[in-house]
Design an enzyme around this catalytic site. Structure first.
Site, short mmCIF file in Angstrom:
data_model
loop_
_atom_site.label_atom_id
_atom_site.label_comp_id
_atom_site.label_asym_id
_atom_site.label_seq_id
_atom_site.Cartn_x
_atom_site.Cartn_y
_atom_site.Cartn_z
N ILE A 1 0.83 -1.21 0.00
CA ILE A 1 0.00 0.00 0.00
C ILE A 1 0.86 1.26 0.00
O ILE A 1 0.37 2.37 -0.23
CB ILE A 1 -0.95 0.03 1.21
CG1 ILE A 1 -0.13 -0.01 2.51
CG2 ILE A 1 -1.93 -1.13 1.15
CD1 ILE A 1 -0.97 0.24 3.74
N ALA A 2 2.16 1.11 0.27
CA ALA A 2 3.11 2.23 0.23
C ALA A 2 4.51 1.65 0.13
O ALA A 2 4.79 0.56 0.64
CB ALA A 2 2.99 3.12 1.46
N ALA A 3 5.40 2.36 -0.57
CA ALA A 3 6.78 1.92 -0.71
C ALA A 3 7.70 3.10 -0.50
O ALA A 3 7.52 4.15 -1.10
CB ALA A 3 7.02 1.30 -2.09
N ALA A 4 8.68 2.93 0.38
CA ALA A 4 9.65 3.98 0.68
C ALA A 4 11.06 3.45 0.45
O ALA A 4 11.25 2.29 0.07
CB ALA A 4 9.47 4.47 2.11
N GLY B 1 11.74 0.51 3.01
CA GLY B 1 10.89 -0.68 2.99
C GLY B 1 9.53 -0.37 2.41
O GLY B 1 9.28 0.74 1.94
N GLN B 2 8.64 -1.37 2.44
CA GLN B 2 7.29 -1.18 1.94
C GLN B 2 6.29 -1.84 2.88
O GLN B 2 6.65 -2.73 3.66
CB GLN B 2 7.15 -1.73 0.52
CG GLN B 2 7.54 -3.18 0.32
CD GLN B 2 7.77 -3.48 -1.16
OE1 GLN B 2 8.34 -2.69 -1.90
NE2 GLN B 2 7.34 -4.66 -1.59
N VAL B 3 5.03 -1.39 2.82
CA VAL B 3 4.03 -1.78 3.80
C VAL B 3 2.89 -2.53 3.12
O VAL B 3 2.39 -2.12 2.07
CB VAL B 3 3.47 -0.54 4.52
CG1 VAL B 3 2.39 -0.93 5.53
CG2 VAL B 3 4.60 0.22 5.22
N LYS C 1 5.39 -4.05 7.75
CA LYS C 1 6.45 -3.33 7.05
C LYS C 1 7.63 -4.27 6.83
O LYS C 1 8.11 -4.90 7.78
CB LYS C 1 6.88 -2.09 7.83
CG LYS C 1 7.94 -1.27 7.11
CD LYS C 1 7.96 0.19 7.55
CE LYS C 1 8.45 0.38 8.95
NZ LYS C 1 8.67 1.82 9.28
N ASP D 1 10.04 12.42 13.44
CA ASP D 1 9.62 12.38 12.04
C ASP D 1 8.16 12.81 11.94
O ASP D 1 7.29 12.02 11.55
CB ASP D 1 9.81 10.98 11.46
CG ASP D 1 9.63 10.95 9.95
OD1 ASP D 1 9.68 12.03 9.32
OD2 ASP D 1 9.45 9.85 9.39
#
Length: 717
Positions: free
Chosen positions: A194-197, A200-202, A217, A346
């Protein structure tokens, strides 16, 4: 003191005026938007044209440190020159043109002229270079002591979202890290992240054992290898740059102070522990703040399983309680900053969520910073010194807080610092500010002295800035001082540390050591504002221990003898307030002791004023003939009650404080003689919860000593 602002409300108004004029200055407006996070990109995935370049090695990375150790990293990559060379070629192929143009700017002394263009170039290429460069760029984007506002803006547009890595690789990593097939743990996982940084990704999933919705994650492969080789290269470049004195930035120092925190983000176990610790710290005092629960048995260094939090980003919510939740957020971050010392570093707008039931959820505890007691107390002490414009003390505070290095001669800086703060705080505020002159003064300070913004403080500025940015969308009159000072007042009133007790005394007495009733009222009003804010968000059922500081159970039936009474005393009971409730509670014990001398002075002055009225009524104003037969050196006429100038000041303070503590009901609408102090004392005593047994004997003792000393002194004069 000239121009001294008595009330924090006046400071708030000045800050609003200054902010309004700052918005008219392009550079300052850019800087303020940046600190509020208004330049951030908040997408869940990277742009299509981004290609992430990582260092893939066949060898085991077990010899790489799990915490930042420059020597170990240097030893590891020093033995692998081929891998380092491969990474250097990667970097040069992407950034070679940029580096050559930057070098040309340095040689031709055009760094300042071209910094915006270079920042745009850097932003466009840095994402593809990997997590170390993305995180370093984001760290620099909140450092106004290193970059100009325009350059900061471009780096703040850096997107930490990158292309996702293959799902089968992620599932295999979960299996390896948790020691069993993921299907044994999760009944379902989303088919794609659902998200990638960059780290890592979730995935969204559901636990098999209890059906709980969770966020999973998974760390990107080869992140540790890529991060450490990049740090190795950057640090060696920094060591080489130290040979060129014209380059003022200490690259090695900058990398070392940043990398230690960055390494903590690579450990998901630590992130889960941070979240759990944070939740525990907030649970009693601020139950309106929620943190995702960490499922420890399904968490490892590279896999993190936490509770799934439903909600919408606070920055995008249109609900009516957003303002209240911002207030809760300010209290929450100030509690971290000045109390717990564990600071969520953050505060991206996407990490602040409004839940469907109106609570404030805070996500992502990979990056936290820990504050020492010196830093926590030092910031409160600096605020107390600023209120009284004690610039000599403020400069010393700057040293304690890390803004100025030890050993610097502080004397020459005082006049410039005084000028800067006096202009900012003087009546008339921003209308009288010459920003070009102010900027020149600040630039001169920075040039003449080794001023710097400590990394922890840059994160603090960012956190408060993000909250302010969210609040200003719905409330253009929002001023952070209106929300921050109440928490600081609460800390001053309730903290038992000697340093904060001294800071409280200084706040109210100042350098002169004279009790200032208006300062006292200012602190107590701020405390009451804190109580109100602590009740915000989530409804009254969510009130925590902080919200209960102003609660008191009343008692009745106590009669205090010795004051003139009247039938009118029984006509209307006096309405007390939260500040009085706190002063009479167990938690207010220190402040009562703190004010005991003032109470004694007040009772003494009030009693003599009352006795003077009795003597006047009885016609005994001229008692000289009676005392004329008493031999020298005694002057028994001194036994007659008199009101001195000091007594008048004390009585004025008593009236101000009494009126405040009784919510202003002590003055009759038809009264022309001010506050009826005896009546106030008589009315307040019924609410004393057992205090009279411990306080009154000490009051009587001190009062007796004061009266005896005055009588002896006056009789001999």
């Amino acid at each position: 003191m000239k121009g001294k602002l008595k009330r924090m409300g006046e400071v708030s108004q000045e800050i609003k005026r200054v902010r309004a004029q700052m918005e008219e200055n392009e550079d300052l407006a850019i800087l303020m938007r940046g600190l509020r996070g208004q330049n951030l990109r908040d997408t869940q995935f990277a742009d299509d044209n981004i290609k992430l370049r990582l260092v893939e090695v066949d060898e085991s990375s077990e010899f790489l440190p799990l915490v930042y150790e420059p020597s170990t990293i240097s030893a590891y990559w020093g033995k692998r020159p081929r891998a380092v060379a491969t990474r250097v070629v990667q970097l040069l192929s992407v950034a070679g043109g940029f580096l050559s143009r930057l070098a040309w700017d340095v040689i031709n002394k055009k760094v300042k002229e071209n910094e915006v263009a270079r920042a745009i170039e850097l932003r466009e290429i840095v994402t593809s270079l990997g997590p170390a460069y993305v995180k370093l760029g984001q760290a620099l984007s909140i450092r106004p002591d290193i970059l100009s506002p325009a350059a900061m803006v471009e780096l703040q547009k850096l997107c930490d979202k990158v292309p996702s890595f293959p799902d089968d690789v992620a599932m295999a990593l979960i299996n390896e890290e948790l020691g069993q097939p993921w299907q044994n743990i999760y009944s379902e996982l989303s088919s794609s992240p659902i998200a990638a940084a960059s780290l890592g990704q979730v995935y969204k999933g559901r636990l098999k054992e209890n059906g709980d919705l969770v966020a999973v994650k998974v760390q990107r492969p080869f992140v540790l290898e890529t991060v450490t080789v990049d740090l190795f290269i950057i640090r060696n470049l920094g060591l080489a740059l130290r040979k060129f004195p014209q380059i003022a930035i200490d690259v090695v120092g900058l990398v070392d102070e940043w990398a230690a925190r960055f390494f903590e983000e690579l450990d998901y176990v630590t992130e889960g522990e941070n979240g759990s610790l944070f939740a525990e710290m907030m649970r009693k005092d601020l139950p309106q703040v929620v943190v995702p629960n960490t499922y420890e048995k399904y968490t490892s260094r590279k896999v993190l399983t936490t509770e799934w939090i439903e909600g919408e980003k606070l920055s995008q919510s249109t609900e009516s309680d957003v303002g209240e939740l911002v207030n809760v957020g300010v209290i929450c971050y100030l509690k971290q900053l000045l109390d717990t010392g564990l600071f969520h570093a953050d505060p991206h707008p996407g990490n602040l969520i409004r839940t469907p039931d109106g609570k404030l959820a805070i996500l992502d505890f990979g990056l936290v910073t820990k504050l020492t007691d010196d830093q926590k107390y030092g910031m409160i002490e600096a605020i107390a010194h600023l209120i009284h414009r004690d610039y000599g003390a403020i400069v010393k505070d700057f040293v304690k807080l890390g803004f100025i290095s030890d050993g610097v001669n502080l004397e020459p800086i005082l006049p410039v610092l005084a000028k800067v703060f006096d202009q900012a705080l003087e009546g008339g505020g921003a209308k009288n500010l010459n920003f070009q002159e102010l900027a020149s003064d600040l630039a001169q300070i920075t040039f003449d002295y080794p001023f710097k913004i400590p990394p922890y403080f840059a994160l603090i500025i960012r956190a408060i800035g993000v909250l302010e940015g969210i609040a200003l969308v719905g409330n253009p009159d929002f001023a952070i001082v209106d929300e921050a000072y109440p928490y600081i007042a609460q800390r001053l009133l309730t903290d038992e540390s000697p340093r904060l007790r001294n800071a409280l005394r200084y706040t109210i007495y100042g350098k002169s050591g004279v009790f200032d009733a208006e300062r006292f009222i200012d602190v107590m009003q701020a405390f009451e504002s804190f109580i109100t804010a602590a009740k915000s968000g989530g409804g009254e059922s969510m009130n925590g221990d902080m919200a209960e500081l102003g609660m008191l159970q009343s008692q009745t039936g106590y009669i205090f003898p010795g004051f003139l009474s009247s039938a009118s005393q029984q006509t209307q009971p006096i309405q007390t307030r939260a500040a009085l409730a706190f002063l009479l509670s167990e938690k207010g014990n220190f402040f009562r002791e703190f004010l005991l001398d003032e109470i004694v002075k007040g009772i003494d002055a009030v009693a003599r004023e009352q006795l003077g009225q009795v003597i006047a009524i009885l016609g005994m104003g001229n008692a000289a003939p009676i005392f004329s037969m008493v031999p020298a050196p005694f002057k028994p006429a001194a036994l007659l009650p008199t009101i001195t100038e000091e007594d008048k000041v004390i009585l004025n303070n008593v009236e101000k404080v009494a009126e405040f503590l009784t919510a202003g009901t002590a003055i009759s609408s038809t009264s022309t003689q001010g506050v009826n102090v005896p009546r106030i004392v008589q009315e307040l005593l019924p609410v004393l919860p057992g205090i009279s047994g411990t306080i009154l004997p000490e009051v009587v003792s001190r009062l007796s000593s004061r009266i005896a000393a005055r009588i002896i002194r006056d009789a001999l004069l």
